[in-house]
Every structure is written in structure tokens, then in C-alpha cells.
Design an enzyme around this catalytic site. Sequence first.
Site, PDB file in Angstrom:
ATOM      1  N   LYS A  19       7.900  -1.744  -2.551  1.00  0.00           N
ATOM      2  CA  LYS A  19       7.437  -0.872  -1.464  1.00  0.00           C
ATOM      3  C   LYS A  19       8.619  -0.284  -0.683  1.00  0.00           C
ATOM      4  O   LYS A  19       8.681   0.910  -0.410  1.00  0.00           O
ATOM      5  CB  LYS A  19       6.503  -1.673  -0.536  1.00  0.00           C
ATOM      6  N   CYS A  61       6.252   5.075   8.674  1.00  0.00           N
ATOM      7  CA  CYS A  61       6.807   4.234   7.604  1.00  0.00           C
ATOM      8  C   CYS A  61       8.283   4.470   7.297  1.00  0.00           C
ATOM      9  O   CYS A  61       9.087   3.539   7.404  1.00  0.00           O
ATOM     10  CB  CYS A  61       5.985   4.418   6.337  1.00  0.00           C
ATOM     11  N   GLU A 118       0.847  -1.196   0.000  1.00  0.00           N
ATOM     12  CA  GLU A 118       0.000   0.000   0.000  1.00  0.00           C
ATOM     13  C   GLU A 118       0.885   1.250   0.000  1.00  0.00           C
ATOM     14  O   GLU A 118       1.859   1.319   0.732  1.00  0.00           O
ATOM     15  CB  GLU A 118      -0.912  -0.026   1.236  1.00  0.00           C
TER      16      GLU A 118
HETATM   17  N1  LIG Z   1       0.245   4.141   8.032  1.00  0.00           N
HETATM   18  C1  LIG Z   1       0.587   4.339   6.769  1.00  0.00           C
HETATM   19  O1  LIG Z   1       0.564   5.463   6.266  1.00  0.00           O
HETATM   20  C2  LIG Z   1       1.003   3.184   5.914  1.00  0.00           C
HETATM   21  C3  LIG Z   1       1.098   3.357   4.528  1.00  0.00           C
HETATM   22  C4  LIG Z   1       1.457   2.270   3.749  1.00  0.00           C
HETATM   23  C5  LIG Z   1       1.738   1.049   4.333  1.00  0.00           C
HETATM   24  N2  LIG Z   1       1.664   0.913   5.691  1.00  0.00           N
HETATM   25  C6  LIG Z   1       1.927  -0.398   6.272  1.00  0.00           C
HETATM   26  O2  LIG Z   1       0.682  -1.017   6.582  1.00  0.00           O
HETATM   27  C7  LIG Z   1       0.800  -1.813   7.763  1.00  0.00           C
HETATM   28  C8  LIG Z   1      -0.213  -1.384   8.794  1.00  0.00           C
HETATM   29  O3  LIG Z   1       0.101  -0.059   9.180  1.00  0.00           O
HETATM   30  P1  LIG Z   1      -0.922   0.838  10.027  1.00  0.00           P
HETATM   31  O4  LIG Z   1      -0.332   2.190  10.098  1.00  0.00           O
HETATM   32  O5  LIG Z   1      -2.292   0.657   9.468  1.00  0.00           O
HETATM   33  O6  LIG Z   1      -0.823   0.084  11.449  1.00  0.00           O
HETATM   34  P2  LIG Z   1      -1.759   0.272  12.731  1.00  0.00           P
HETATM   35  O7  LIG Z   1      -0.902  -0.014  13.891  1.00  0.00           O
HETATM   36  O8  LIG Z   1      -2.498   1.587  12.637  1.00  0.00           O
HETATM   37  O9  LIG Z   1      -2.868  -0.889  12.580  1.00  0.00           O
HETATM   38  C9  LIG Z   1      -2.607  -2.245  12.726  1.00  0.00           C
HETATM   39  C10 LIG Z   1      -3.826  -2.886  13.375  1.00  0.00           C
HETATM   40  O10 LIG Z   1      -3.702  -4.305  13.306  1.00  0.00           O
HETATM   41  C11 LIG Z   1      -4.311  -4.865  14.453  1.00  0.00           C
HETATM   42  N3  LIG Z   1      -3.854  -6.264  14.585  1.00  0.00           N
HETATM   43  C12 LIG Z   1      -2.619  -6.725  14.858  1.00  0.00           C
HETATM   44  N4  LIG Z   1      -2.615  -8.084  14.823  1.00  0.00           N
HETATM   45  C13 LIG Z   1      -3.872  -8.462  14.523  1.00  0.00           C
HETATM   46  C14 LIG Z   1      -4.501  -9.741  14.319  1.00  0.00           C
HETATM   47  N5  LIG Z   1      -3.820 -10.875  14.405  1.00  0.00           N
HETATM   48  N6  LIG Z   1      -5.823  -9.767  14.040  1.00  0.00           N
HETATM   49  C15 LIG Z   1      -6.531  -8.616  13.918  1.00  0.00           C
HETATM   50  N7  LIG Z   1      -5.983  -7.399  14.084  1.00  0.00           N
HETATM   51  C16 LIG Z   1      -4.669  -7.323  14.377  1.00  0.00           C
HETATM   52  C17 LIG Z   1      -3.890  -3.923  15.572  1.00  0.00           C
HETATM   53  O11 LIG Z   1      -4.732  -4.032  16.690  1.00  0.00           O
HETATM   54  C18 LIG Z   1      -4.004  -2.561  14.857  1.00  0.00           C
HETATM   55  O12 LIG Z   1      -5.275  -1.984  15.058  1.00  0.00           O
HETATM   56  C19 LIG Z   1       2.257  -1.680   8.213  1.00  0.00           C
HETATM   57  O13 LIG Z   1       3.005  -2.730   7.674  1.00  0.00           O
HETATM   58  C20 LIG Z   1       2.685  -0.363   7.580  1.00  0.00           C
HETATM   59  O14 LIG Z   1       4.078  -0.323   7.361  1.00  0.00           O
HETATM   60  C21 LIG Z   1       1.286   1.941   6.488  1.00  0.00           C
END
Ligand SMILES: NC(=O)c1ccc[n+]([C@@H]2O[C@H](COP(=O)([O-])OP(=O)(O)OC[C@H]3O[C@@H](n4cnc5c(N)ncnc54)[C@H](O)[C@@H]3O)[C@@H](O)[C@H]2O)c1
Length: 448
Positions: free
Chosen positions: A207, A263, A151
Amino acid sequence: MRVAMIGTGYVGLVSGACFADFGHHVTCVDKDKTKIEALKRGDMPIFEPGLAELVELNFREGRLSFATELAEPVRNADAIFIAVGTPSRRGDGHADLTYVYTAAHEVADQLDGFTVIVTKSTVPVGTGDEVERIIRATRPDADIAVVSNPEFLREGAAIRDFKHPDRIVIGTEDPRAKEIMTALYRPLYLNAAPILYTGRRTAELIKYAANAFLATKVTFINEIAELCEKIGADVQEVARGIGLDNRIGTKFLHAGPGFGGSCFPKDAQALIKTAQDHAAPLRIVEAVVAVNDVRKRAMARKVAAALGGNLRDRTIALLGLTFKPGTDDMREAPSIALVTALRDMGAKVRAYDPAGMEQAKMVLGNDVVYCDGPYACAEGADALVIVTEWEQFRALDLGRLKTLMARPVLIDLRNIYRPDEMAAYGFIYDSIGRPGPENDRRRTTEEA
Ligand SMILES: NC(=O)c1ccc[n+]([C@@H]2O[C@H](COP(=O)([O-])OP(=O)(O)OC[C@H]3O[C@@H](n4cnc5c(N)ncnc54)[C@H](O)[C@@H]3O)[C@@H](O)[C@H]2O)c1
């Protein structure tokens, strides 16, 4: 299509809501009960412009639902997205894949019929192989394809980015998986967003390479800004002068206090580790991380310099705490290193952020006095520092600020004001990589 989104954070919730808005049926699953209950009530667990409306609409129309248990959503799904966190592993900087692998185990138990398992989390090369191994080990009978679909959305513009991406990367060789992924993204495809089909490992690397490249661009211009301050050049003009060259491009050439966020820091670090493990070290990215770490803390010295070098018992007011505007995300925000360094120098710190105060309190605790607005924050301060370029800080009433502050000192780490304008208001003004009385004074002192 029926989608199960495992992990309902910044990426999972936005992606889930957008897929639902395309017409798919999406269940967003999260282990965090408080988060899921809040979502069911219509309360947003994160700040992201436009998200509340999008979630509310799709929830009301029955295309988007929320759950804490993944059994049923997984059994019914055509595609299961893993969108859980991949933070830096404590101690060595590798990506911590615990959440991804746990999700893979949990999903495996519930699979029913052909299912595409999509890693949306940012994961190192080879993670898809391991996810597949875990699932096949748990459920040798499962009919699956494991796909990488990184993403690229940016917090603060996440919905727009998801719906109008520069590209969609889909890493799979499996024709059935390709068909399902194409159907999922069909509305975007019709809008001519390029879809790039690649191998799974290639998609995983794209990515990291993208984030490392962007972090390099930011760090490059930050170092040029440093040089500008020493030689009396203007970094904004340099950035424009180079950015208008199509081969370079104008974006990500804004000098500032160093990159932060959820990130860039962790992804650059994880890529460095992957490269080292494969004996193909990425020296440029290693330098980027090192330069950036030093830079964040160095911003406190800039504040000290504007106040004659000593911050003991000085009150410093910070405008903006989040790592960028439009989000409440405090992960690796430059403000954290700045606050620590200011406190180490004996300063008292006050701060205001339009959306990040709650998150900031969890990270910065009592190191900061939290204020109700920019003017309340500036009251009695010896210096005001613009840390995050929220829109509402771009047109502050400078006359009012000056009367409120103990000293008219403004350090603009985002270059949102003009040195001549600030001088006209009688401010001692310093910014990043631009000529102005403060930089000129420092330069002549250093050159003397
Ligand atoms: N935040 C960004 O801007 C962004 C952009 C691109 C990619 N990413 C990537 O996307 C991924 C997620 O990032 P984010 O910022 O959304 O993280 P986040 O911490 O906001 O959300 C992750 C969620 O996953 C839940 N979770 C963990 N284990 C779980 C399980 N087994 N079952 C159900 N829920 C579970 C947690 O409770 C949490 O709510 C990461 O790898 C990040 O690097 C993030």
C-alpha cells in the site's frame, strides 16, 4: 458472511456498503454518534458519488446497519475490518496508530469464536503484528487471525474502485483466514479481479509503495512542467509522448499544483519514517515530499506574476478547494497552502467549491469569502484561479466571466482550458507547463 466495519469514514462506509451489496451482512460502527445518527436517517456524512443510493438500498434490504457500540457486531462477526484513520503523528510524521490500537483493544474484549481481524486502514509494516499482540495479550483464549487487506479506492470514484479493483491484496499465511477473505471478495473474484495473497508485512508495504510511487509520478511531471515553462515546451505533449510508452503509462502524468489529499502526503511521510527507522532511507520519496511542499506554495507566486508581481489588496477568486473533484475532502488540499500564501502576500481571497465548502470553512475559516457559484466568485476579481478541475468548471461562459471580473486574468492550475481559446477571449492566461503569452513573457524576461 457477517462483517463488522470499525470506522465509518470514506473507506469504512464505502467498503461496508459494497460488501453489503455483495450480499454480506455488515454493521458499520463508528464512535461519532452524529455520523451514525445521520446515516440511520439516510443522510450521508461525506460526499461520494453513488454512495447515498447504495447505502439506502442495502439499509432498506436489511444487509447494512449502523451502530456506535461494537460489542454485538464484533461478537457476531466472521470478519472485523479496522478502517479507522491513520493520520500523520504530530511532530514526527510517523503514522499515528492510536485509533488502530484502540480499536484492537476494544475488539479484543468482545471476540467470540474464530474471527478474522482485517486491517484495512493504511498502516506501517509491523502494525498487524502489534494488533495481534494486543489482542492475544487481552484475550489469550481468542481464536483469531490478523490479516492485512489494504484499500486502494480513490475518493470520487470509490464505489467503482471497490467493485472493480485492479487487484485485491490479502496479507495472511492463515488458511482459515484465506478462506474467509476469499468468500468475502468472491463476487469480485468471479469478475476476474486478481487476488494477491502475500505475507502480512508485504501487504502492508504494498500500500505504501503504491502511494509513494504514484506521488513520485505526479511530482516528476510537475518538475518537468516547471522545466517546460522555462524552455518553451508543452508538458501535456511531453506527458503524452512518454505516457504512450506502455512501460510508463498515461495515468498520473497530469501536471498541477502539487499533490494533496488524505493519503499521499501522510503515507509518503510515514513510509519515509519507516525506511529511516530501518536504515534503508528512501531518498527518492524524501525528494518527492520536499518538492511537493515547496510547489503548493509556489502556486501563489504564479498568481502574483500574472498580476505584475504585487498582490497587495488584489482580489483573487479560487474555483475549487477540495484536493480533487468528486469529493468534499479538504485534507492537505493544495488550496490550503495557496490561500495561506495569497493571504501572506496581502491578497483578498474569494472561493467557490461545488461540494467542499463546509469542510473548507473548517480548515480555512475567515481567510476566504465563500461564494455561491463560479460567476459570483469571479465578480470583481483581479484574477481567477482554477484550483480543482470539477467538471462544472470545464465549460464556463468565458465572455460572462470577463465582463464580471475587474481584470481578465485566469490562472489555470489544472490545464483545463486552451491558451489560444483564452487569448481569443482576451484573457491574460497562465497554466502549468504550457507555452502561452504569460509563460513566453516570463521566459523572455528571465532570459534577458
Ligand atoms: N480516504 C481514502 O481515499 C483512503 C483510501 C485508501 C485507504 N485509506 C486509509 O483508510 C483509513 C481510513 O481513512 P478514511 O479516509 O476512511 O478516514 P476517516 O477519518 O474518514 O474515517 C475514520 C473513522 O473512524 C472512526 N473511528 C476512529 N476510531 C474508532 C473506533 N475505535 N471505533 C469506531 N470508530 C472509530 C472515526 O470517527 C471516523 O469516522 C486510513 O488509514 C486511510 O489512510 C483511505
